[in-house]
Enzyme design. Structure first.
Site, PDB file in Angstrom:
ATOM      1  N   ARG A 180       0.844  -1.205   0.000  1.00  0.00           N
ATOM      2  CA  ARG A 180       0.000   0.000   0.000  1.00  0.00           C
ATOM      3  C   ARG A 180       0.874   1.248   0.000  1.00  0.00           C
ATOM      4  O   ARG A 180       0.683   2.148  -0.789  1.00  0.00           O
ATOM      5  CB  ARG A 180      -0.923  -0.023   1.216  1.00  0.00           C
ATOM      6  CG  ARG A 180      -2.205  -0.824   1.051  1.00  0.00           C
ATOM      7  CD  ARG A 180      -1.979  -2.281   0.656  1.00  0.00           C
ATOM      8  NE  ARG A 180      -3.191  -3.047   0.582  1.00  0.00           N
ATOM      9  CZ  ARG A 180      -3.668  -3.802   1.575  1.00  0.00           C
ATOM     10  NH1 ARG A 180      -3.005  -3.902   2.724  1.00  0.00           N
ATOM     11  NH2 ARG A 180      -4.784  -4.474   1.422  1.00  0.00           N
ATOM     12  N   ASP A 209      -0.185  -7.208  -3.149  1.00  0.00           N
ATOM     13  CA  ASP A 209      -1.582  -6.906  -2.828  1.00  0.00           C
ATOM     14  C   ASP A 209      -2.236  -6.242  -4.037  1.00  0.00           C
ATOM     15  O   ASP A 209      -1.613  -6.108  -5.080  1.00  0.00           O
ATOM     16  CB  ASP A 209      -1.702  -6.046  -1.559  1.00  0.00           C
ATOM     17  CG  ASP A 209      -2.942  -6.404  -0.760  1.00  0.00           C
ATOM     18  OD1 ASP A 209      -4.046  -6.298  -1.323  1.00  0.00           O
ATOM     19  OD2 ASP A 209      -2.823  -6.803   0.420  1.00  0.00           O
ATOM     20  N   HIS A 280      -6.728 -10.292  -3.117  1.00  0.00           N
ATOM     21  CA  HIS A 280      -5.673  -9.270  -2.969  1.00  0.00           C
ATOM     22  C   HIS A 280      -4.638  -9.423  -4.089  1.00  0.00           C
ATOM     23  O   HIS A 280      -3.438  -9.288  -3.866  1.00  0.00           O
ATOM     24  CB  HIS A 280      -5.014  -9.372  -1.583  1.00  0.00           C
ATOM     25  CG  HIS A 280      -5.921  -8.889  -0.490  1.00  0.00           C
ATOM     26  ND1 HIS A 280      -6.180  -7.558  -0.276  1.00  0.00           N
ATOM     27  CD2 HIS A 280      -6.651  -9.561   0.444  1.00  0.00           C
ATOM     28  CE1 HIS A 280      -7.027  -7.425   0.748  1.00  0.00           C
ATOM     29  NE2 HIS A 280      -7.332  -8.628   1.197  1.00  0.00           N
ATOM     30  N   GLU A 343      -9.850 -12.655   2.762  1.00  0.00           N
ATOM     31  CA  GLU A 343     -10.813 -11.745   2.131  1.00  0.00           C
ATOM     32  C   GLU A 343     -11.006 -12.018   0.641  1.00  0.00           C
ATOM     33  O   GLU A 343     -11.131 -11.089  -0.155  1.00  0.00           O
ATOM     34  CB  GLU A 343     -10.357 -10.289   2.339  1.00  0.00           C
ATOM     35  CG  GLU A 343     -10.310  -9.921   3.816  1.00  0.00           C
ATOM     36  CD  GLU A 343      -9.834  -8.497   4.071  1.00  0.00           C
ATOM     37  OE1 GLU A 343     -10.418  -7.852   4.949  1.00  0.00           O
ATOM     38  OE2 GLU A 343      -8.876  -8.045   3.417  1.00  0.00           O
ATOM     39  N   TYR A 434      -3.269  -5.056  15.546  1.00  0.00           N
ATOM     40  CA  TYR A 434      -3.158  -4.329  14.272  1.00  0.00           C
ATOM     41  C   TYR A 434      -2.700  -2.904  14.575  1.00  0.00           C
ATOM     42  O   TYR A 434      -3.425  -2.127  15.197  1.00  0.00           O
ATOM     43  CB  TYR A 434      -4.495  -4.338  13.529  1.00  0.00           C
ATOM     44  CG  TYR A 434      -4.652  -5.529  12.602  1.00  0.00           C
ATOM     45  CD1 TYR A 434      -4.043  -6.748  12.889  1.00  0.00           C
ATOM     46  CD2 TYR A 434      -5.404  -5.442  11.444  1.00  0.00           C
ATOM     47  CE1 TYR A 434      -4.182  -7.833  12.041  1.00  0.00           C
ATOM     48  CE2 TYR A 434      -5.551  -6.524  10.586  1.00  0.00           C
ATOM     49  CZ  TYR A 434      -4.936  -7.716  10.891  1.00  0.00           C
ATOM     50  OH  TYR A 434      -5.077  -8.798  10.053  1.00  0.00           O
ATOM     51  N   ASP A 436      -2.177  -0.414  12.594  1.00  0.00           N
ATOM     52  CA  ASP A 436      -2.706   0.713  11.810  1.00  0.00           C
ATOM     53  C   ASP A 436      -3.939   1.305  12.490  1.00  0.00           C
ATOM     54  O   ASP A 436      -4.435   2.344  12.074  1.00  0.00           O
ATOM     55  CB  ASP A 436      -3.025   0.305  10.369  1.00  0.00           C
ATOM     56  CG  ASP A 436      -3.948  -0.897  10.276  1.00  0.00           C
ATOM     57  OD1 ASP A 436      -3.923  -1.757  11.182  1.00  0.00           O
ATOM     58  OD2 ASP A 436      -4.704  -0.985   9.291  1.00  0.00           O
ATOM     59  N   THR A 485      -0.566  -0.452   5.670  1.00  0.00           N
ATOM     60  CA  THR A 485      -0.092   0.918   5.413  1.00  0.00           C
ATOM     61  C   THR A 485      -0.982   1.741   4.477  1.00  0.00           C
ATOM     62  O   THR A 485      -0.510   2.696   3.880  1.00  0.00           O
ATOM     63  CB  THR A 485       1.337   0.881   4.827  1.00  0.00           C
ATOM     64  OG1 THR A 485       1.305   0.108   3.621  1.00  0.00           O
ATOM     65  CG2 THR A 485       2.332   0.304   5.800  1.00  0.00           C
ATOM     66  N   GLU A 486      -2.264   1.371   4.345  1.00  0.00           N
ATOM     67  CA  GLU A 486      -3.136   2.225   3.524  1.00  0.00           C
ATOM     68  C   GLU A 486      -3.019   3.689   3.963  1.00  0.00           C
ATOM     69  O   GLU A 486      -2.948   4.600   3.146  1.00  0.00           O
ATOM     70  CB  GLU A 486      -4.609   1.810   3.671  1.00  0.00           C
ATOM     71  CG  GLU A 486      -4.978   0.526   2.981  1.00  0.00           C
ATOM     72  CD  GLU A 486      -4.846  -0.670   3.896  1.00  0.00           C
ATOM     73  OE1 GLU A 486      -4.063  -0.630   4.867  1.00  0.00           O
ATOM     74  OE2 GLU A 486      -5.528  -1.685   3.630  1.00  0.00           O
TER      75      GLU A 486
HETATM   76  C1  ACM Z   1      -6.112  -9.069   6.875  1.00  0.00           C
HETATM   77  O1  ACM Z   1      -6.087  -8.159   7.723  1.00  0.00           O
HETATM   78  N1  ACM Z   1      -6.901  -8.957   5.810  1.00  0.00           N
HETATM   79  C2  ACM Z   1      -5.317 -10.257   7.011  1.00  0.00           C
END
Ligand code: ACM
Length: 777
Positions: A180, A209, A280, A343, A434, A436, A485-486
Site C-alpha cells: 500500500r 496486494d 488481494h 478476504e 493491528y 494501523d 499501510t493504507e
Molecule cells: C487481513 O487483515 N486482511 C489479514
C-alpha cells in the site's frame, strides 16, 4: 494544493540524557562510590533477574572479550549498537581476565534451554554473557545494551546481577506492508534493527496486494513492471504542474531482497515472504490478465478495501504461481512462506463458467473448496522445496493439509479452532495487534483506523486462549503485530504506529505470562523512549502527551478543564503561560478557569516531561468551535469510521478528517444554541476510494435533494428537526476547503444534539467536516 493542518505528533524531541558521574575504575569499588548504579529497566522483562551487592562500571575504556567467530560477531554487534546510541565503540582484547565484558559461547546449554536462551552476570570483576547458541548470545548482548543505554553515552554503573532468560514463544513477529505504501530498503533495515533490539525474531513481509506487487520475479517482469505502479486517487496522482498522471511505484529487486534477508539473519530475524492469493491479487492480474477470473482488464488499484478480483485456479495459473514461489523459496531461506488467502470474496468464481467447470473437475463442492484446492497445491509445491505454508485464517474454511500453519487475524477463534485441529498457529488478532489502528484519542494522531488499540490493549493480549486444551497449547507458536499501510504514507508515521506498541508485543512474545505486569511495563517505558531517542527511532508521542476535555459555561465566561494522559502518567500544568515542570501542580480534579485562559501541561515520569508541553488556548471563541475529531460521528453512522487524509499536496502534510465512509455525519452532543444566530461549517473534500465488497449495501448516504447534494444541520440528533439546509457547490475553494454559513431559525434555543451531514452520492469525491463554529447573535 490543499492546505495542511498543523500536526504535532511527530515533532522531534531530544531528551536530555541523565548524566551519570564518570569513573575510570573498572574493578568496581571506586565506581560504586563515584556513581549510583542504575536500576535495571528492561523490555522485554527477563525471566529472572537478581541483583546483589557490588557494582561494575562501564565506560569507553572497557574492553570486550570474545573467543571464536560467533562470539566475536556478537561482541562487534554489541559495540555497533552502543555506537548507534551515541556511545564510543569498545575495543576488544584477546586476553581473558578481570574487568571485561565477556561473550562466551558454551558447547551446550542447561537441560531444556532453547537456542535463544542466555545468562548475563555482572560482578565487581566484570560482565559475562553466556549462551549455547549465537542467537541466545545475541539476545544477551541486547539485554546488556539496554542496561548500558540506561547510562549516558556508554558510561554507566551496573549493580551486580544475574539474569537467566529465554523466550516464551518461538514466533515473535511483525508484519510490514510495502504494497500500500512502500518502504525503502534503508527503512526496512531500521525496522529490522528496532525489532532485534526488542528481541523480535520474525519479519512477515507482505509483498503483494491489490495496490502493488513489490518483489522482482525474473520469469515474470510485468509483475513489477506493471503491477509495481498505481496512479494514486485524486490530487496525489497528478503532476501539479502538468496535471498528467503521476504513478506511485516501488519494488524490491532480488539483490535488495537478498541484502535485506541477510541483514535480518545477522540479527537473528527470519523473513517470511507473503505472496497473497487468490484475492488481494489485482496488481498481479493487471500485469498478467490470464491469471484473472474475468475478461475485463484491470489496473493496480488506488483504492482501499476488499476487491472482487481473484486469480483463477486453472493449471496454467498454478504453474505460474509455482514458478513465482520457485524464485521466492530461493530468496528466503526461512521455513515459512505465507500464501495469504484472506478476504477472497467469491463473486467472480461464482459468475465464471470456467471456474465452475474447474470446480467440478477438481471435485470442489463450493468456491471455498476451490480455494482449498489451490492452497493444497501450493502446500505440496512448498513442501517439496522443504518449506511450510502459512496463511490467513480463512484457509481453515476448506480442507487444509495438517502441515499448514494458520495466522489468526479475525480474532483468536480461527487460531483456537486451528490448534484444536492440530495446526500450528500464530496469533495476530486485528482487535489487539493491528498497529494501523489508532493508539490514542488525541487529535494529533496520524491517519488510520480509529477504533482504538491502546498500548494497554496490546499489552493485555494473551496469545494462548484460556479455553485451549493443554494438549494443544504447543501449537500456538507465538504473536505477531501487523502494520497495514493504507493510511501510513511515510516512514515517520510507520514508526509512530509501531512504537511503542511493538514493545508491548515484544514483551508478550518473550516474557512468561506470570511475569507480565502492565504497571511495571509503563514504568519501564520512559527508559525505552530514551533508547529510541538515542538511536533515532521514531515513536508515537501521543501516548505521552496530555489530553484535554473542556466543558464551558458560556454565560459565566468560565470553563471546566479536565486533563488526562492515555497511559496515566501524572500530568503537571500551569495556567500562567509558563512551561510546566515537575514541581507545577499535578492535575487531580477538574479546574474551573475564567476565559480566556492558557493551560500548559505535560505528562511526567522520572522527573522528566515525556513530550514537549502542550499549550491549550481556551477562548470564548474556541468554546464555540468543534472539530470533526471533537464532535465524533453520528450514533447510526455505521462502523466504518476512518481517520483519512486529504489527497494533496503530493509531498508534505495534508489535512486529516475523521469520517464514516458509510454515512458522512458528525454530531455535537448537547450544543448550547442559546443566543446563536448561525452556524459556520468548514468542510474538506477527499477522494471516495473504497472497495466495500459485500459491505457495499451498508453504504447509506442520505439522498440528495438538489443536483450536487446538501449540507444539512439538524437539532435533536440526526432523526430530529432540520435547522438548516445549504446546497453544495461543484468544488471546494482553491485551498481545498469550503466555508458555508447557515442561519438558524428564529427561536432556536437550548442544548441540542447537533447533527451535521452531507447528502448525495458525490463519488468519486466525498465531502468531510473539518469544523463547525456557532455564531452568536
Ligand atoms: C487481513 O487483515 N486482511 C489479514
Amino acid at each position: 494544493m490543499k492546505r495542511p493542518i498543523a500536526h504535532r505528533a511527530l515533532a522531534g524531541l531530544a531528551f536530555a540524557l541523565l548524566a551519570l558521574a564518570g569513573c575510570k575504575d573498572r574493578t568496581g569499588e571506586a565506581a560504586a562510590a563515584a556513581s549510583t548504579p542504575i536500576t535495571p529497566s528492561l523490555i522485554p522483562a527477563p525471566v529472572d533477574l537478581q541483583t546483589s551487592a557490588g557494582t561494575f562500571a562501564i565506560d569507553g575504556d572497557t574492553r570486550l572479550f570474545a573467543e571464536g567467530d560467533a562470539a566475536t560477531r556478537v561482541a562487534q554487534q554489541f559495540s555497533a549498537y552502543l555506537q548507534s546510541a551515541g556511545a564510543p565503540a569498545l575495543k576488544t582484547t584477546r586476553e581473558d581476565g578481570k574487568g571485561l565484558i565477556r561473550f562466551v559461547l558454551e558447547a551446550a546449554g542447561a537441560e531444556g534451554t532453547g537456542p535463544e536462551a542466555y545468562t548475563l552476570d555482572v560482578t565487581p570483576d566484570g560482565i559475562t554473557v553466556k549462551a549455547h547458541d549465537e542467537r541466545g548470545l545475541f539476545y544477551g548482548a541486547v539485554t546488556l545494551w539496554q542496561l548500558v543505554t540506561q547510562g549516558d553515552k556508554g558510561r554507566v554503573t551496573l549493580p551486580a546481577l544475574h539474569i537467566e532468560d529465554a523466550p516464551r514463544f518461538t514466533w515473535r513477529g511483525f508484519m510490514l506492508d510495502p504494497a500500500r505504501h512502500f518502504q525503502q530498503v534503508e527503512d526496512v533495515k531500521k525496522v529490522i534493527d528496532a525489532m532485534a533490539l526488542h528481541k523480535l525474531n520474525t519479519l512477515h513481509w507482505h509483498l503483494t496486494d491489490d495496490q502493488g506487487w513489490r518483489i522482482e520475479i525474473k520469469q515474470y517482469p510485468k509483475l513489477t513492471g506493471i503491477g509495481g505502479c498505481r496512479i494514486p486517487a485524486g490530487d496525489g496522482g497528478k503532476d501539479p504542474k502538468t496535471g498528467e498522471p503521476r504513478p506511485y511505484c516501488g519494488f524490491y529487486t532480488q539483490d535488495q531482497i537478498r541484502d535485506v534477508v541477510k541483514y535480518a539473519a545477522e540479527r537473528h530475524i527470519t523473513v517470511v515472504p507473503e505472496i497473497n492469493v487468490p484475492g488481494h491479487a489485482t496488481a498481479a492480474i493487471s500485469a498478467y490478465p490470464e491469471l484473472g477470473s474475468i475478461d475485463t482488464p484491470l489496473v493496480p488499484s488506488n483504492e482501499w478495501g476488499v476487491f472482487p478480483n481473484l486469480v483463477n485456479v486453472e493449471e496454467p495459473t498454478i504453474t505460474f504461481l509455482e514458478n513465482v514461489l520457485g524464485e521466492v523459496v530461493q530468496l528466503f531461506p526461512g521455513t515459512y512462506v505465507h500464501i495469504g488467502g484472506d478476504e477472497a470474496v467469491k463473486d467472480q468464481w461464482e459468475a465464471s463458467a470456467r471456474e465452475q467447470a474447474r470446480m467440478r473437475q477438481v471435485g470442489a463442492k463450493t468456491e471455498m473448496d476451490l480455494q482449498g484446492y489451490l492452497v493444497e497445491r501450493l502446500e505440496k509445491y512448498l513442501s517439496t522445496h522443504g518449506k511450510r505454508l502459512i496463511g490467513w485464517d480463512e484457509i481453515l474454511e476448506a480442507k487444509l493439509p495438517p502441515e499448514a500453519t494458520v495466522m489468526s487475524w479475525r480474532g483468536i477463534e480461527g487460531g483456537l479452532q486451528a490448534a484444536r485441529q492440530g495446526h500450528d498457529v500464530v496469533m495476530s488478532p486485528s482487535n489487539k495487534t493491528y498497529l494501523d489502528y489508532l493508539q490514542t484519542a488525541s487529535p494529533n494522531e496520524p491517519p488510520g483506523r480509529p477504533a482504538l488499540i491502546t498500548l494497554q490493549d496490546v499489552y493485555g493480549f494473551e496469545p494462548v486462549p484460556a479455553e485451549l486444551e493443554e494438549s494443544q497449547r504447543h501449537h500456538i507458536l507465538g504473536i505477531q503485530a501487523n502494520l497495514w499501510t493504507e493510511h501510513t504514507r511515510t516512514f515517520a508515521r510507520l514508526q509512530h504506529n509501531a512504537f511503542p506498541r511493538l514493545a508491548a508485543v515484544a514483551e508478550t512474545g518473550w516474557t512468561p505470562a506470570a511475569k507480565k505486569d502492565l504497571a511495571s511495563f509503563i514504568a519501564r517505558l520512559p527508559t525505552q523512549l530514551k533508547r529510541y531517542d538515542a538511536i533515532g527511532l521514531g515513536y508515537a508521542k501521543t501516548p505521552f502527551e496530555p489530553l484535554i476535555a473542556t466543558e464551558d459555561n458560556r454565560k459565566a465566561g468560565t470553563a471546566k478543564v479536565t486533563l488526562s494522559n492515555p497511559l496515566d502518567y501524572p500530568v503537571h500544568y500551569t495556567t500562567d503561560g509558563s512551561e510546566p515542570t515537575q514541581t507545577s501542580p499535578t492535575f487531580a480534579a477538574p479546574l474551573d478557569v475564567k476565559l480566556p485562559a492558557t493551560v500548559r501541561a505535560a505528562a511526567f515520569a522520572d522527573g522528566r516531561a515525556l513530550a514537549p508541553a502542550s499549550t491549550f488556548e481556551l477562548t470564548p471563541a474556541a468554546m464555540l468551535t468543534r472539530t470533526d475529531e471533537a464532535m465524533g460521528v453520528c450514533p447510526d453512522a455505521g462502523r466504518l469510521l476512518l481517520r483519512l487524509e486529504d489527497d494533496g499536496p503530493l509531498e508534505g502534510e495534508r489535512a486529516i478528517f475523521n469520517a464514516t465512509i458509510f454515512y458522512p455525519c458528525w454530531q455535537w452532543n448537547q450544543a448550547d444554541l442559546d443566543g446563536i444566530a448561525s452556524i459556520k461549517v468548514r468542510a474538506g473534500r477527499i477522494p471516495y476510494y473504497f472497495q466495500l465488497a459485500h459491505d457495499e449495501p451498508n453504504r447509506n448516504f442520505e439522498p440528495a435533494k438538489s443536483p450536487l447534494g446538501e449540507l444539512e444541520i439538524l437539532g435533536g440528533g440526526c432523526k430530529g428537526h432540520t435547522l438548516a439546509t445549504v446546497a453544495l457547490p461543484a468544488a471546494p475553494n482553491a485551498d481545498g476547503f469550503l466555508d458555508l454559513e447557515a442561519a438558524l431559525p428564529a427561536g432556536t434555543t437550548g442544548k441540542q444534539d447537533l447533527c451535521v451531514r452531507f447528502t448525495g452520492d458525490t463519488r468519486p469525491q466525498m465531502w468531510v467536516l473539518d469544523r463547525i463554529t456557532l455564531q452568536p447573535r
